[in-house]
Design a protein around this motif. Structure first.
Motif, short mmCIF file in Angstrom:
data_model
loop_
_atom_site.label_atom_id
_atom_site.label_comp_id
_atom_site.label_asym_id
_atom_site.label_seq_id
_atom_site.Cartn_x
_atom_site.Cartn_y
_atom_site.Cartn_z
N MET A 70 76.45 -72.99 -52.17
CA MET A 70 75.14 -73.40 -52.18
C MET A 70 74.04 -72.41 -51.68
N VAL A 71 74.48 -71.45 -50.49
CA VAL A 71 73.81 -70.18 -50.13
C VAL A 71 73.72 -69.12 -51.35
N TYR A 72 74.68 -69.22 -51.93
CA TYR A 72 74.82 -68.00 -52.92
C TYR A 72 73.88 -68.39 -54.09
N ILE A 73 73.72 -69.58 -54.44
CA ILE A 73 72.93 -70.29 -55.62
C ILE A 73 71.48 -69.95 -55.17
N ASN A 74 71.33 -70.51 -53.94
CA ASN A 74 69.93 -70.33 -53.47
C ASN A 74 69.53 -68.82 -53.40
N ALA A 75 70.45 -67.97 -53.22
CA ALA A 75 69.90 -66.59 -52.90
C ALA A 75 69.82 -66.20 -54.40
N TYR A 76 70.64 -66.46 -55.11
CA TYR A 76 70.48 -65.97 -56.68
C TYR A 76 69.19 -66.45 -57.08
N VAL A 77 68.90 -67.55 -57.02
CA VAL A 77 67.55 -68.21 -57.47
C VAL A 77 66.30 -67.31 -57.26
N ARG A 78 66.42 -67.08 -55.55
CA ARG A 78 65.37 -66.33 -55.21
C ARG A 78 65.17 -64.88 -55.51
N GLN A 79 66.43 -64.56 -55.99
CA GLN A 79 66.36 -62.88 -56.46
C GLN A 79 66.02 -62.85 -57.93
N HIS A 80 66.36 -63.86 -58.70
CA HIS A 80 66.28 -63.81 -60.43
C HIS A 80 65.24 -64.59 -60.93
N PHE A 81 64.92 -65.60 -60.24
CA PHE A 81 64.07 -66.63 -60.96
C PHE A 81 62.30 -66.41 -60.56
N SER A 82 61.62 -66.32 -61.45
CA SER A 82 60.17 -66.14 -61.17
C SER A 82 59.52 -67.34 -62.02
N PRO A 83 58.59 -67.82 -61.26
CA PRO A 83 57.75 -68.93 -61.84
C PRO A 83 56.94 -68.40 -63.12
N LEU A 84 56.47 -67.18 -62.88
CA LEU A 84 55.56 -66.49 -63.71
C LEU A 84 56.15 -66.48 -65.21
N ASN A 85 57.61 -66.33 -65.25
CA ASN A 85 58.31 -66.05 -66.37
C ASN A 85 58.46 -67.21 -67.31
N VAL A 86 58.36 -68.40 -66.70
CA VAL A 86 58.83 -69.81 -67.23
C VAL A 86 57.58 -70.77 -67.36
N LEU A 87 56.73 -70.48 -66.56
CA LEU A 87 55.63 -71.50 -66.52
C LEU A 87 54.51 -70.89 -67.45
N SER A 88 53.76 -71.85 -68.30
CA SER A 88 52.57 -71.61 -68.79
C SER A 88 51.45 -71.07 -67.86
N ASP A 89 50.57 -70.35 -68.51
CA ASP A 89 49.36 -69.85 -67.68
C ASP A 89 48.63 -71.03 -67.02
N ARG A 90 48.40 -72.07 -67.60
CA ARG A 90 47.75 -73.08 -67.12
C ARG A 90 48.42 -73.69 -66.02
N ALA A 91 49.92 -73.94 -65.97
CA ALA A 91 50.64 -74.49 -64.83
C ALA A 91 50.74 -73.41 -63.73
N VAL A 92 50.71 -72.10 -64.16
CA VAL A 92 50.66 -71.06 -62.98
C VAL A 92 49.52 -71.34 -62.33
N GLN A 93 48.23 -71.48 -62.90
CA GLN A 93 46.88 -71.49 -62.20
C GLN A 93 46.91 -72.85 -61.46
N SER A 94 47.37 -73.86 -62.03
CA SER A 94 47.22 -75.20 -61.19
C SER A 94 48.15 -75.18 -60.16
N LYS A 95 49.13 -74.45 -60.26
CA LYS A 95 50.22 -74.36 -58.79
C LYS A 95 49.82 -73.36 -57.71
N TYR A 96 49.26 -72.03 -58.43
CA TYR A 96 48.98 -70.97 -57.50
C TYR A 96 47.42 -70.76 -57.39
#
Length: 359
Positions: free
Chosen positions: A21-47
């Motif tokens: 679980m720790v490895y999976i969480n670390a991998y998500v933190r290192q390689h997953f970016s919401p900016l790459n998967v969310l739409s511009d509207r979703a990013v603006q609504s979130k951040y």
């Protein structure tokens, strides 16, 4: 013996599951970016900011928050920035944890603590009064177009930013709305930009006292804004550079002036509504900022800076929130020496009479 072996095997299995679980969480933190998967509207609504502006902020903070470690799964600057922006938007560490980015509550807290001071260093770049002649003229024209009052360089008012700290037992932190808060003075221009902010006084402090001890108030008193004036409510003292409404209007001209004054001054209430809608942690509905008072003041200034960035780039406005009538009409002016107070008040009366004659 068999029971002991069964217990040891179960413990080993739990440790293996936890390491995965720790490895999976670390991998998500290192390689997953919401900016790459969310739409511009979703990013603006979130951040609360568009992707382009967030990338600019990543470039700004990266040299300062890059982890000096060889650990393979340290938090990247982008992850730390997004965690801080999300906390600014919702004001709840647990809600940021629940976004599925693999961050713990402690990691979010450390990210906010790392990003906030960096933003604070650049706050003066984004929060400033108009200085050049062209900037001042543009602000004058903008406010004059609202209700016809000339020479207005800003509207000033105070708002209570709720804080949640059980260690605060001093009644000076309890404001007029009967909850612990920081009395924050804000000045805005015609475009809704925050041009000055003072976030340092407890909620029980009067607006007039905050103004008298603020840098912008002292500059206005020294005449550094030339003939430009600020508009404030009746909680502020009447001065030649700070015009308040007439308490008991006796003529149609005075009534029209009060209407114009009120119409122009409500502009800052709309700015408060948008500001607190974007960053709910400074609204009472969030339960208050769960930080120390010093950190709360820093976060408030940073949110004002982010508000100005959002206004300048034309970010979408969130749904408004109720300000719960945070006005200060019943506040008494700040005590001052009688002679100087009388002279300053008389100068303010003359300035206001000149404005009244225009109506």
């Amino acid at each position: 013996m068999a029971a002991i072996q069964h217990i040891l095997a179960a413990n080993q299995q739990r440790r293996r599951a936890r390491s995965q679980m720790v490895y999976i969480n670390a991998y998500v933190r290192q390689h997953f970016s919401p900016l790459n998967v969310l739409s511009d509207r979703a990013v603006q609504s979130k951040y609360r900011l568009p992707c382009v502006e967030i990338q600019c902020l990543v470039t700004l903070v990266s040299p300062h928050i890059q982890r000096a470690t060889r650990c393979n799964f340290s938090l990247s600057p982008e992850v730390q920035l997004l965690a801080a922006l999300r906390f600014y938007a919702v004001g709840n560490f647990l809600e940021v944890v629940g976004d599925g980015t693999g961050l713990s509550k402690a990691s979010v807290s450390r990210s906010v603590a790392a990003v906030t001071p960096i933003f604070l260093r650049h706050a003066r770049t984004h929060i400033r009064m108009p200085t050049t002649r062209d900037e001042v003229r543009q602000v004058h024209r903008g406010f004059h177009a609202m209700a016809g009052i000339p020479r207005v360089i800003g509207v000033v008012d105070g708002t209570l930013i709720p804080i949640h700290n059980p260690s605060l037992v001093d009644p000076c932190w309890i404001g007029r709305k009967h909850y612990a808060a920081i009395n924050t003075q804000v000045a805005v221009d015609h475009d809704g930009l925050i041009t000055d902010i003072v976030a340092r006084w407890p909620g029980g402090t009067q607006d007039s006292f905050v103004w008298a001890n603020s840098a912008v108030g002292q500059k206005a008193g020294r005449g550094e804004f030339s003939r430009s004036i600020f508009l404030g409510d009746s909680g502020y003292p009447l001065r030649s550079y700070l015009v308040t409404p007439i308490t008991n209007p006796a003529t149609p001209q005075e009534e029209r002036f009060n209407e114009a004054h009120t119409h122009t001054r409500t502009h800052i209430e709309r700015v408060f509504g948008r500001w607190k809608s974007c960053y709910r942690c400074i609204h009472r509905s969030s339960g208050g900022l769960r930080l120390s008072p010093v950190k709360c003041c820093r976060v408030i200034v940073v949110r004002a800076m982010l508000h100005n960035i959002a206004v300048r780039v034309g970010a979408d406005e969130p749904p408004p929130v109720d300000e719960d009538g945070e006005t200060s009409e019943d506040e008494a002016p700040n005590p001052a020496p009688r002679e100087s107070r009388a002279a300053l008040h008389q100068a303010g009366v003359q300035t206001r009479e000149e404005l009244v004659n225009l109506f």
